[in-house]
Design an enzyme around this catalytic site. Structure first.
Site, PDB file in Angstrom:
ATOM      1  N   CYS A 115       0.837  -1.196   0.000  1.00 17.99           N
ATOM      2  CA  CYS A 115       0.000   0.000   0.000  1.00 17.99           C
ATOM      3  C   CYS A 115       0.874   1.248   0.000  1.00 17.99           C
ATOM      4  O   CYS A 115       1.304   1.715   1.057  1.00 17.99           O
ATOM      5  CB  CYS A 115      -0.939  -0.006   1.203  1.00 17.99           C
ATOM      6  SG  CYS A 115      -1.983   1.464   1.262  1.00 17.99           S
ATOM      7  N   CYS A 147      -0.509   4.177   1.996  1.00 20.13           N
ATOM      8  CA  CYS A 147      -0.403   4.078   3.465  1.00 20.13           C
ATOM      9  C   CYS A 147       1.035   4.304   3.925  1.00 20.13           C
ATOM     10  O   CYS A 147       1.271   4.931   4.936  1.00 20.13           O
ATOM     11  CB  CYS A 147      -0.805   2.688   3.960  1.00 20.13           C
ATOM     12  SG  CYS A 147      -2.204   1.981   3.129  1.00 20.13           S
ATOM     13  N   ASP A 148       2.005   3.755   3.175  1.00 19.36           N
ATOM     14  CA  ASP A 148       3.376   3.677   3.694  1.00 19.36           C
ATOM     15  C   ASP A 148       4.376   4.581   2.983  1.00 19.36           C
ATOM     16  O   ASP A 148       5.479   4.779   3.477  1.00 19.36           O
ATOM     17  CB  ASP A 148       3.879   2.226   3.590  1.00 19.36           C
ATOM     18  CG  ASP A 148       3.008   1.267   4.383  1.00 19.36           C
ATOM     19  OD1 ASP A 148       2.432   1.713   5.398  1.00 19.36           O
ATOM     20  OD2 ASP A 148       2.905   0.097   4.002  1.00 19.36           O
TER      21      ASP A 148
END
Ligand code: FAD
Ligand code: NDP
Length: 313
Positions: free
Chosen positions: A138, A141-142
């Site tokens: 992701c 997200c990261d």
């Protein structure tokens, strides 16, 4: 044992649209939204993205998590109750179905399954050891984590996600490499234009990942050209999978008919599954369109199908 009219399992656009319609139809729906079910926060896949530009009603775009928060609020306003628990299994043997969440068992007349799909991984040698130490599924997200700042980052895939994530990562990376296993992309033309106009992205065609290398964190990737069979090393401090998704159907334990890739089979033109009174909507039964709006549309259909079923039951 508590007894319900309608239990909705899931928390993406399909689940919430079903809840909005079922709530307004006075079916008193209960949603089990999942507690990081299948590795994704309640709210589903859109919680892992930034701007959503193609959901009608938001001409300036809207952030994925905000869109899902709004849908959740609307479900509650329309009369849905929500429990943040994951469904471990269901029992469809008797007319009154049973839904199990840990030690909690609930009986229900109908079920709508809207559990969506989860990002795939490749599990190449070294991946488990370096997972979350430079490897992620992701980017949104990261990608902003310090370990990825001003580094060479590699995205594997060729669909809309791969293009979106590559573009997103250019905000942080010194360079982004998109590793594509064929000589063409599956992504839409608009997304491709965005990709090819971004000078920070290099596309490497006909190439697959074979191994990840690094002691404490990712330092390089072993890759292979599938046309020439030539192997090489790519220096990289970040690897992001964007290779599609697996439908979240394991908890069904074979009680509903699935297709060969695990998606729930529904009767064309409806959300009916192989068991009367059980309906499916969203990505868990759709491997073709897989969009927020199509998921929402089929969520509406599932609520209407459930309402008709309850009326005649
Ligand atoms: P999902 O969104 O997949 O949500 C289902 C959720 O149900 C799961 O995530 C989990 O929280 C919960 N759940 C799962 N199993 C259980 C269980 N056993 N018990 C309880 N709860 C459970 N589409 C667009 O239209 N526009 C975009 O811009 C866009 N961007 C995207 C960006 C990314 C990075 C990704 C991955 C997808 C994107 N999509 C986009 C696709 C879109 O997110 C999906 O089509 C849509 O979210 C599918 O909705 P859904 O309701 O089927 O389920
Ligand atoms: P897709 O299934 O569309 O694409 C997966 C890609 O990964 C394909 O190009 C596939 O290659 C490649 N792939 C699969 N396995 C491997 C592997 N082992 N090694 C290398 N490459 C691999 O998934 P997406 O997540 O991209 O998209 C899912 C849905 O979400 C789509 O409907 C998409 O339109 C939607 N979406 C929409 C967005 C938007 O509208 N802004 C943004 C993101 C997603 P191959 O092509 O060879 O099969």
């Amino acid at each position: 044992m508590p007894m319900e009219n309608l239990i909705i399992i899931g928390s993406g656009p399909a689940a919430h649209t079903a809840a909005i319609y079922a709530g307004r139809a006075k079916l008193n729906p209960l949603i089990f939204e999942g507690l990081v079910a299948a590795g994704v926060a309640a709210g589903g896949q859109l919680t892992t993205t930034t701007e959503v530009e193609n959901y009608p009603g938001f001409p300036k775009g809207i952030l994925g998590p905000e869109l899902m928060e709004r849908m959740r609020d609307q479900s509650i306003k329309c009369g849905a109750r929500i429990e943040t628990v994951t469904v471990d299994k269901i029992d469809l043997k008797e007319k009154l179905f049973k839904v199990f969440c840990g030690s909690q068992v609930t009986k229900t007349k109908t079920i709508i399954i809207a559990t969506g799909a989860t990002a795939k991984r490749m599990f190449v040698p070294g991946e488990n050891r370096l997972w979350q130490k430079g490897i992620s599924a992701c980017a949104v997200c990261d990608g902003a984590l310090p370990i990825f700042r001003n580094k060479i980052l590699v995205v594997v895939g060729g669909g809309d996600s791969a293009v979106e994530e590559s573009t997103f990562l250019t905000k942080y990376a010194s360079k982004v490499i998109l590793l594509v296993r064929r000589d063409t992309l599956r992504a839409s033309k608009t997304m491709q234009e965005r990709l090819f106009s971004n000078k920070k992205i290099e596309v490497i065609w006909n190439t697959v990942l074979t191994e990840v290398v690094g002691e404490k964190s990712l330092t390089s990737l072993k890759v292979k050209n599938v046309k020439t069979n030539q192997e090489s090393i790519l220096e990289a401090n970040g690897l992001f999978y964007a290779i599609g998704h697996l439908p979240n159907t394991a908890f069904l334990d074979g009680q509903l008919t699935l297709d060969e890739t695990g998606y729930i089979k529904t009767t064309p033109g409806s959300t009916k599954t192989s068991i009367e009174g059980v309906f499916a909507c969203g990505d868990v039964q759709d491997k073709i369109y897989r969009q927020a709006i199509t998921s929402a549309g089929s969520g509406c259909m599932a609520a209407l199908d459930a309402e008709r079923y309850l009326h005649h039951a």
